[in-house]
Design a protein around this motif. Structure first.
Motif, PDB file in Angstrom:
ATOM      1  N   ARG A 120       0.820  -1.202   0.000  1.00 42.17           N
ATOM      2  CA  ARG A 120       0.000   0.000   0.000  1.00 42.17           C
ATOM      3  C   ARG A 120       0.863   1.266   0.000  1.00 42.17           C
ATOM      4  NH1 ARG A 120      -5.206  -0.290   1.548  1.00 42.17           N
ATOM      5  NH2 ARG A 120      -5.032   1.509   2.952  1.00 42.17           N
ATOM      6  N   GLY A 121       1.992   1.195   0.704  1.00 41.53           N
ATOM      7  CA  GLY A 121       2.904   2.333   0.700  1.00 41.53           C
ATOM      8  C   GLY A 121       3.525   2.581  -0.657  1.00 41.53           C
ATOM      9  N   LEU A 122       3.901   1.512  -1.363  1.00 40.31           N
ATOM     10  CA  LEU A 122       4.469   1.669  -2.701  1.00 40.31           C
ATOM     11  C   LEU A 122       3.462   2.274  -3.664  1.00 40.31           C
ATOM     12  CD1 LEU A 122       6.649  -1.496  -3.465  1.00 40.31           C
ATOM     13  CD2 LEU A 122       7.312   0.665  -2.401  1.00 40.31           C
ATOM     14  N   VAL A 123       2.220   1.791  -3.606  1.00 42.46           N
ATOM     15  CA  VAL A 123       1.181   2.322  -4.492  1.00 42.46           C
ATOM     16  C   VAL A 123       1.025   3.824  -4.290  1.00 42.46           C
ATOM     17  CG1 VAL A 123      -1.288   2.300  -5.012  1.00 42.46           C
ATOM     18  CG2 VAL A 123      -0.074   0.145  -4.703  1.00 42.46           C
ATOM     19  N   ALA A 124       0.954   4.252  -3.047  1.00 45.10           N
ATOM     20  CA  ALA A 124       0.787   5.677  -2.749  1.00 45.10           C
ATOM     21  C   ALA A 124       1.962   6.492  -3.274  1.00 45.10           C
ATOM     22  CB  ALA A 124       0.632   5.872  -1.239  1.00 45.10           C
ATOM     23  N   GLN A 125       3.176   5.991  -3.104  1.00 43.25           N
ATOM     24  CA  GLN A 125       4.353   6.727  -3.558  1.00 43.25           C
ATOM     25  C   GLN A 125       4.421   6.819  -5.076  1.00 43.25           C
ATOM     26  OE1 GLN A 125       8.218   6.239  -1.357  1.00 43.25           O
ATOM     27  NE2 GLN A 125       7.137   4.469  -0.549  1.00 43.25           N
ATOM     28  N   ILE A 126       4.115   5.718  -5.750  1.00 40.97           N
ATOM     29  CA  ILE A 126       4.159   5.725  -7.214  1.00 40.97           C
ATOM     30  C   ILE A 126       3.137   6.710  -7.766  1.00 40.97           C
ATOM     31  CG2 ILE A 126       3.855   4.343  -9.305  1.00 40.97           C
ATOM     32  CD1 ILE A 126       4.791   1.908  -7.646  1.00 40.97           C
ATOM     33  N   CYS A 127       1.954   6.734  -7.160  1.00 43.91           N
ATOM     34  CA  CYS A 127       0.918   7.669  -7.603  1.00 43.91           C
ATOM     35  C   CYS A 127       1.372   9.118  -7.457  1.00 43.91           C
ATOM     36  CB  CYS A 127      -0.367   7.445  -6.808  1.00 43.91           C
ATOM     37  SG  CYS A 127      -1.314   5.980  -7.283  1.00 43.91           S
ATOM     38  N   HIS A 128       2.076   9.412  -6.371  1.00 45.02           N
ATOM     39  CA  HIS A 128       2.457  10.790  -6.084  1.00 45.02           C
ATOM     40  C   HIS A 128       3.823  11.182  -6.664  1.00 45.02           C
ATOM     41  CE1 HIS A 128      -0.485  10.258  -2.583  1.00 45.02           C
ATOM     42  NE2 HIS A 128      -1.007  11.163  -3.374  1.00 45.02           N
ATOM     43  N   SER A 129       4.523  10.226  -7.241  1.00 46.36           N
ATOM     44  CA  SER A 129       5.876  10.516  -7.738  1.00 46.36           C
ATOM     45  C   SER A 129       5.863  11.388  -8.983  1.00 46.36           C
ATOM     46  CB  SER A 129       6.614   9.206  -8.046  1.00 46.36           C
ATOM     47  OG  SER A 129       6.049   8.572  -9.193  1.00 46.36           O
ATOM     48  N   GLY A 130       4.848  11.229  -9.819  1.00 51.16           N
ATOM     49  CA  GLY A 130       4.795  11.959 -11.074  1.00 51.16           C
ATOM     50  C   GLY A 130       5.722  11.405 -12.146  1.00 51.16           C
ATOM     51  N   ALA A 147      -8.499  -5.110  -4.429  1.00 50.27           N
ATOM     52  CA  ALA A 147      -7.322  -5.874  -4.008  1.00 50.27           C
ATOM     53  C   ALA A 147      -6.455  -5.087  -3.040  1.00 50.27           C
ATOM     54  CB  ALA A 147      -6.506  -6.289  -5.226  1.00 50.27           C
ATOM     55  N   LEU A 148      -6.586  -3.758  -3.089  1.00 49.88           N
ATOM     56  CA  LEU A 148      -5.750  -2.894  -2.262  1.00 49.88           C
ATOM     57  C   LEU A 148      -6.346  -2.629  -0.877  1.00 49.88           C
ATOM     58  CD1 LEU A 148      -3.046  -1.396  -2.598  1.00 49.88           C
ATOM     59  CD2 LEU A 148      -4.329   0.593  -3.396  1.00 49.88           C
ATOM     60  N   GLN A 149      -7.573  -3.018  -0.664  1.00 48.43           N
ATOM     61  CA  GLN A 149      -8.191  -2.830   0.649  1.00 48.43           C
ATOM     62  C   GLN A 149      -7.383  -3.570   1.719  1.00 48.43           C
ATOM     63  OE1 GLN A 149     -10.800  -0.679   1.301  1.00 48.43           O
ATOM     64  NE2 GLN A 149     -10.294  -0.178  -0.829  1.00 48.43           N
ATOM     65  N   PRO A 150      -7.225  -2.980   2.907  1.00 51.59           N
ATOM     66  CA  PRO A 150      -6.353  -3.565   3.934  1.00 51.59           C
ATOM     67  C   PRO A 150      -6.585  -5.043   4.202  1.00 51.59           C
ATOM     68  CG  PRO A 150      -7.074  -1.392   4.611  1.00 51.59           C
ATOM     69  CD  PRO A 150      -7.821  -1.701   3.351  1.00 51.59           C
ATOM     70  N   GLU A 151      -7.830  -5.441   4.385  1.00 50.05           N
ATOM     71  CA  GLU A 151      -8.099  -6.845   4.700  1.00 50.05           C
ATOM     72  C   GLU A 151      -7.752  -7.764   3.543  1.00 50.05           C
ATOM     73  OE1 GLU A 151     -12.037  -7.438   6.093  1.00 50.05           O
ATOM     74  OE2 GLU A 151     -11.771  -6.221   7.905  1.00 50.05           O
ATOM     75  N   GLU A 152      -8.114  -7.354   2.325  1.00 48.64           N
ATOM     76  CA  GLU A 152      -7.830  -8.181   1.150  1.00 48.64           C
ATOM     77  C   GLU A 152      -6.337  -8.227   0.864  1.00 48.64           C
ATOM     78  OE1 GLU A 152      -8.503 -10.759  -1.951  1.00 48.64           O
ATOM     79  OE2 GLU A 152      -9.825 -10.109  -0.324  1.00 48.64           O
TER      80      GLU A 152
END
Length: 242
Positions: A120-130, A147-152
């Motif tokens: 989840r941390g990688l996804v957030a960083q890639i989105c914000h990296s530009g 698929a990205l939901q915490p439980e899943e």
């Protein structure tokens, strides 16, 4: 939330050979971007016994670099300097501008060892990296978000890693120059999983997740990890990946 380095802001000295090697690896990948679609991406193993860094190489350059050393040898300091250069030489190299995402594992912080948190941390960083055009749009897909939901993500991290990170990256237009994902102390937490029974296709640690999915990495993406050289299981996990 992305895990950062406790050494950020401290001065860094020496070990210029590491940055030269990484610059060479990234340049190899940049050179291969144009022809990557016409060359099968198969990884071969190459060991350099005279160096503390080993790279698994393919025709398009190394898919990853594993930086190994003893405790206190400066692995985390190298990773920190790569992302947040403290010297004029580091700023001039500009390697930090090719950093797509990062993660620092710490034995004293269980949150940094969470596989689902890592994803989840990688996804957030890639989105914000530009740096990767079109990625953020692809991860808005309802199936990806599911698929990205915490439980899943906790239940099936391997599927989340592929569906939310690797497959979207493979589907976008390659960037003009190669980029890297950095994971420091990737061997941390591996001892917690030693007594667990492995289910089919499961990834109990960040190291297992990365090593078992390298074939899905885009040819323009370099994976850089650091680990203690005493942890032969993790070293073997990366150098024997095929």
């Amino acid at each position: 939330m992305a895990q950062t380095s406790l050494l950020q802001g401290k001065r860094f000295y020496c070990r210029e050979w590491v940055f030269h090697k990484l610059l060479h690896c990234l340049q190899e990948k940049t050179n291969s971007i144009v022809s990557v679609n016409s060359v099968p991406h198969k990884q071969a193993n190459v060991a350099n016994p005279g160096s503390n860094a080993s790279a698994a190489r393919s025709k398009g350059g190394p898919w990853g670099v594993l930086l190994v050393g003893g405790p206190g040898s400066g692995k985390s300091a190298v990773c920190t300097e790569l992302l947040w250069p403290s010297s004029p030489q580091g700023l001039q190299r500009g390697l930090h501008r090719q950093g797509l995402a990062f993660h620092f594992c710490r034995a004293d912080d269980s949150d940094t060892l969470s596989v689902s948190g890592f994803i989840r941390g990688l996804v957030a960083q890639i989105c914000h990296s530009g740096l990767i055009q079109g990625y953020e749009e692809k991860v808005r897909d309802l199936e990806v978000q599911s698929a990205l939901q915490p439980e899943e993500c906790e239940r099936n991290p391997a599927e989340a890693f592929k569906r939310c990170i690797l497959l979207p990256l493979l589907a976008v237009t390659p960037p003009q120059q190669s980029v890297f994902i950095l994971v420091d102390s990737v061997d941390e937490g591996c001892h917690f999983a030693e007594g667990e029974q492995r289910s089919s296709g499961s990834s109990r640690t960040i190291a297992e997740l990365l090593a078992s999915h390298h074939e899905f990495f885009p040819p323009w993406l370099l994976l850089l990890c650091s680990a203690r050289k005493q942890n032969k299981a993790v070293t073997k996990l990366f150098t024997d990946a095929n």
